[in-house]
Design a protein around this motif. Sequence first.
Motif, PDB file in Angstrom:
ATOM      1  N   THR A 258       0.823  -1.207   0.000  1.00  0.00           N
ATOM      2  CA  THR A 258       0.000   0.000   0.000  1.00  0.00           C
ATOM      3  C   THR A 258       0.866   1.270   0.000  1.00  0.00           C
ATOM      4  N   VAL A 259       1.970   1.230   0.747  1.00  0.00           N
ATOM      5  CA  VAL A 259       2.864   2.393   0.721  1.00  0.00           C
ATOM      6  C   VAL A 259       3.437   2.561  -0.682  1.00  0.00           C
ATOM      7  N   ALA A 260       3.762   1.439  -1.328  1.00  0.00           N
ATOM      8  CA  ALA A 260       4.276   1.509  -2.702  1.00  0.00           C
ATOM      9  C   ALA A 260       3.247   2.152  -3.617  1.00  0.00           C
ATOM     10  N   MET A 261       1.982   1.774  -3.465  1.00  0.00           N
ATOM     11  CA  MET A 261       0.927   2.350  -4.301  1.00  0.00           C
ATOM     12  C   MET A 261       0.866   3.867  -4.115  1.00  0.00           C
ATOM     13  N   LEU A 262       0.910   4.273  -2.860  1.00  0.00           N
ATOM     14  CA  LEU A 262       0.803   5.693  -2.549  1.00  0.00           C
ATOM     15  C   LEU A 262       2.008   6.465  -3.084  1.00  0.00           C
ATOM     16  N   VAL A 263       3.204   5.906  -2.877  1.00  0.00           N
ATOM     17  CA  VAL A 263       4.422   6.628  -3.257  1.00  0.00           C
ATOM     18  C   VAL A 263       4.609   6.632  -4.773  1.00  0.00           C
ATOM     19  N   ILE A 264       4.330   5.495  -5.421  1.00  0.00           N
ATOM     20  CA  ILE A 264       4.520   5.425  -6.873  1.00  0.00           C
ATOM     21  C   ILE A 264       3.547   6.373  -7.576  1.00  0.00           C
ATOM     22  N   GLY A 265       2.318   6.431  -7.082  1.00  0.00           N
ATOM     23  CA  GLY A 265       1.330   7.297  -7.715  1.00  0.00           C
ATOM     24  C   GLY A 265       1.582   8.768  -7.456  1.00  0.00           C
ATOM     25  N   GLY A 266       2.154   9.049  -6.303  1.00  0.00           N
ATOM     26  CA  GLY A 266       2.351  10.444  -5.908  1.00  0.00           C
ATOM     27  C   GLY A 266       1.563  10.689  -4.639  1.00  0.00           C
ATOM     28  N   MET A 267       2.306  10.767  -3.535  1.00  0.00           N
ATOM     29  CA  MET A 267       1.679  10.780  -2.225  1.00  0.00           C
ATOM     30  C   MET A 267       0.861  12.036  -1.981  1.00  0.00           C
ATOM     31  N   LEU A 270      -4.734  13.247  -4.537  1.00  0.00           N
ATOM     32  CA  LEU A 270      -5.755  12.201  -4.552  1.00  0.00           C
ATOM     33  C   LEU A 270      -5.660  11.406  -5.854  1.00  0.00           C
ATOM     34  N   THR A 271      -5.437  12.125  -6.946  1.00  0.00           N
ATOM     35  CA  THR A 271      -5.259  11.448  -8.228  1.00  0.00           C
ATOM     36  C   THR A 271      -4.092  10.468  -8.125  1.00  0.00           C
ATOM     37  N   GLY A 272      -3.031  10.903  -7.441  1.00  0.00           N
ATOM     38  CA  GLY A 272      -1.855  10.053  -7.275  1.00  0.00           C
ATOM     39  C   GLY A 272      -2.196   8.756  -6.573  1.00  0.00           C
ATOM     40  N   ALA A 273      -3.021   8.843  -5.516  1.00  0.00           N
ATOM     41  CA  ALA A 273      -3.400   7.637  -4.788  1.00  0.00           C
ATOM     42  C   ALA A 273      -4.143   6.668  -5.709  1.00  0.00           C
ATOM     43  N   VAL A 274      -5.041   7.226  -6.533  1.00  0.00           N
ATOM     44  CA  VAL A 274      -5.827   6.372  -7.426  1.00  0.00           C
ATOM     45  C   VAL A 274      -4.947   5.787  -8.541  1.00  0.00           C
ATOM     46  N   ILE A 321      13.624   7.215  -7.372  1.00  0.00           N
ATOM     47  CA  ILE A 321      14.822   7.869  -7.893  1.00  0.00           C
ATOM     48  C   ILE A 321      14.467   8.832  -9.030  1.00  0.00           C
ATOM     49  N   PHE A 322      13.608   8.373  -9.964  1.00  0.00           N
ATOM     50  CA  PHE A 322      13.372   9.181 -11.157  1.00  0.00           C
ATOM     51  C   PHE A 322      12.147  10.078 -11.057  1.00  0.00           C
ATOM     52  N   ARG A 323      11.172   9.683 -10.257  1.00  0.00           N
ATOM     53  CA  ARG A 323       9.998  10.544 -10.056  1.00  0.00           C
ATOM     54  C   ARG A 323       9.677  10.585  -8.577  1.00  0.00           C
ATOM     55  N   PRO A 324      10.518  11.298  -7.815  1.00  0.00           N
ATOM     56  CA  PRO A 324      10.346  11.257  -6.358  1.00  0.00           C
ATOM     57  C   PRO A 324       8.968  11.735  -5.908  1.00  0.00           C
ATOM     58  N   ARG A 325       8.260  12.474  -6.753  1.00  0.00           N
ATOM     59  CA  ARG A 325       6.917  12.906  -6.346  1.00  0.00           C
ATOM     60  C   ARG A 325       5.841  12.025  -6.967  1.00  0.00           C
ATOM     61  N   GLY A 326       6.259  10.889  -7.519  1.00  0.00           N
ATOM     62  CA  GLY A 326       5.286   9.942  -8.036  1.00  0.00           C
ATOM     63  C   GLY A 326       4.905  10.217  -9.482  1.00  0.00           C
TER      64      GLY A 326
END
Lengths: 340, 293
Positions: A258-267, A270-274, A321-326
């Motif tokens: 779940t943390v991976a989902m949040l971080v990869i999308g952009g923490m 809200l769009t990032g979480a989805v 590393i490449f998209r620290p903001r998701g």
Amino acid sequence: MARYLSPKAASLVLAVLLIVAVAVVTLVCSQLSGGSQRVATDAMIKLTIVVGMYMFAGNSGVLSFGHISFLGLGAYSAAWLTISPSIKASLMPGLPAWLIALELHPAAGTVAGGLLASAVALLFGLPLTRLAGIAASIGTFALLVIFYATFSNWTPVTGGQGSLYGLPTFTNLPIAAGVASLTILAAALYQASAAGFRLRGSREDPIAARAVGIDIRRERLIAFVISAFFVGMAGALYAHFLTVVVAGEFYLKLTFITVAMLVIGGMRSLTGAVVGTAFVTLFSELLRQTERGFDLGFVVVGGRLGLQEVGLSAAMLLALIFRPRGITGGRELGGLGTSR
Amino acid sequence: MIALQYILDAINIGGLYAMMALGIGLIFGIMRLINFAHGEVVMAGGYAIGLLATLPGPLVIVLSLAFIIALALLIEQTAFRPLRGQDPASLLVASFAVSYFLQNLTVMIFGARPLPFTFAPVLAETIEVAGLRLPLLQFVSLGLMIIALAGVAALLKRTALGIQLRAAAEDVVTARLSGVKVNRVIAFAFVMSAVLAWIVSLIYSAQIGQLSPAMGVRPLIIGFVATILGGLGSLPGAALGGFVVGAISVLLDAVLPADLRPFREAFLFGLVFVILVVRPDGLLRVRAMQERV
């Protein structure tokens, strides 16, 4: 277009767009095979968890490793409230007699799971929200370990290392998608509310926020309690989806995913979480197919156990590393939102 | 006699935790990174020693030590270096990802089932000292710990690199301005923490007698408690924290009624929680960690 809307209206439009996306996925998947429907249902439950986590982590900037404890609390309350009394008496003899006698409808159990998680979040949040930055994240991690140790050892009440079975099947794709949509709506309303703005202000600059009279602890606590409610409901749904509750589910693995989902999308959006939930689900599904091994016609590529997890963690590192903001870079769909 | 046994246990367990905490603390001090992957370095060390066990002893030690150091440096270069300077939460998540990666890579290569650990079975033999029957392992681990802790202290206090490391932990920018080569210093910290992890691998694998992909998680989590107890960023604090946690867990084992003993971890982390809230800076306060406005 976004700039002509008030923050509340923009947030509502955003929620509607995201919910439409959820509805489309639900409609498409409901035409597919049972296996795909289960994958989609599982994804909708994860979406509820991740959006719930986002409400606290995204708005406060404090990453939480403890929300899976709330998921566990929701799942156990579902077990305590909806398993039939005769099974309960043998599986969980340590429960008080009135609770053993109780047999609620799963929907009531789900709401109760959310409420219990909220109550516990309030209790632990009071001291926890005193902490800032990295100490707060470790504090939430401590929460995870405490609850895992309790779930897996308090045998008369939680079944300990064994599994609790006999939960009625309740969660199906429409129900899971409905709760996920509700969570998205709540997150959108919260982040456009005055409290949401105050919390995000404290995320951007805690000192300036304090200087304009924002009580950061109070705002964090509000977000923590609300987010625990939705994660707790997701826990009950998860229990009614698997129809068993096992302590081992509510620990590091699910926390990582779940943390991976949040971080990869952009923490921070809200769009990032989805988007993160959708991306990780598709990616792990792809890896899972590979893990099984596949036939290329002339050669059979052997699957390897663990491939899914290895791929997921590698993807997460690359994202950091490449998209620290998701993936979304912390922006909302179509610029509909105020957080950047 | 029983009291003496408990004290010996506490020192032994405490020493193990102290080395874990130092391994985590060394990296945290300089990079503000809470290294979740440290547990997997320990795990990899266990596998390296266990799989090489058929070779002559000294060769096993040299090869596995070299492997662990190389692994730690590889992790630093590929995963943590690109993220240097990011906020601590991103670094924490990155180390979480590295830890998960290594654990599952091990599953991919060696399977999820535990393997037996057979290096130096002589360690399991017991010897009788003053009426106490003690496994040889306890003496070996005690000796290794003393050497390791004294070694780390000497390196940090007496060598140029050690002094630079402490300077960089205090204030990276100023240290760099004064000519400290931060990359070298960080690599040095990773090498030291890898050596400490190797010692933990040897002792811990011999204690539990088997190797499994997730074996690093428990020592890591307890090392964590020790680091926080001692105050994040303080190395003497980390070592002290290790011994305090060792003493507390032996005490809990002795005092708690049998049916509460499985909850030891919950109590330990309850303690972390309380310490974080009551004394967020730990037992030993570090000036460099306080936020400046």
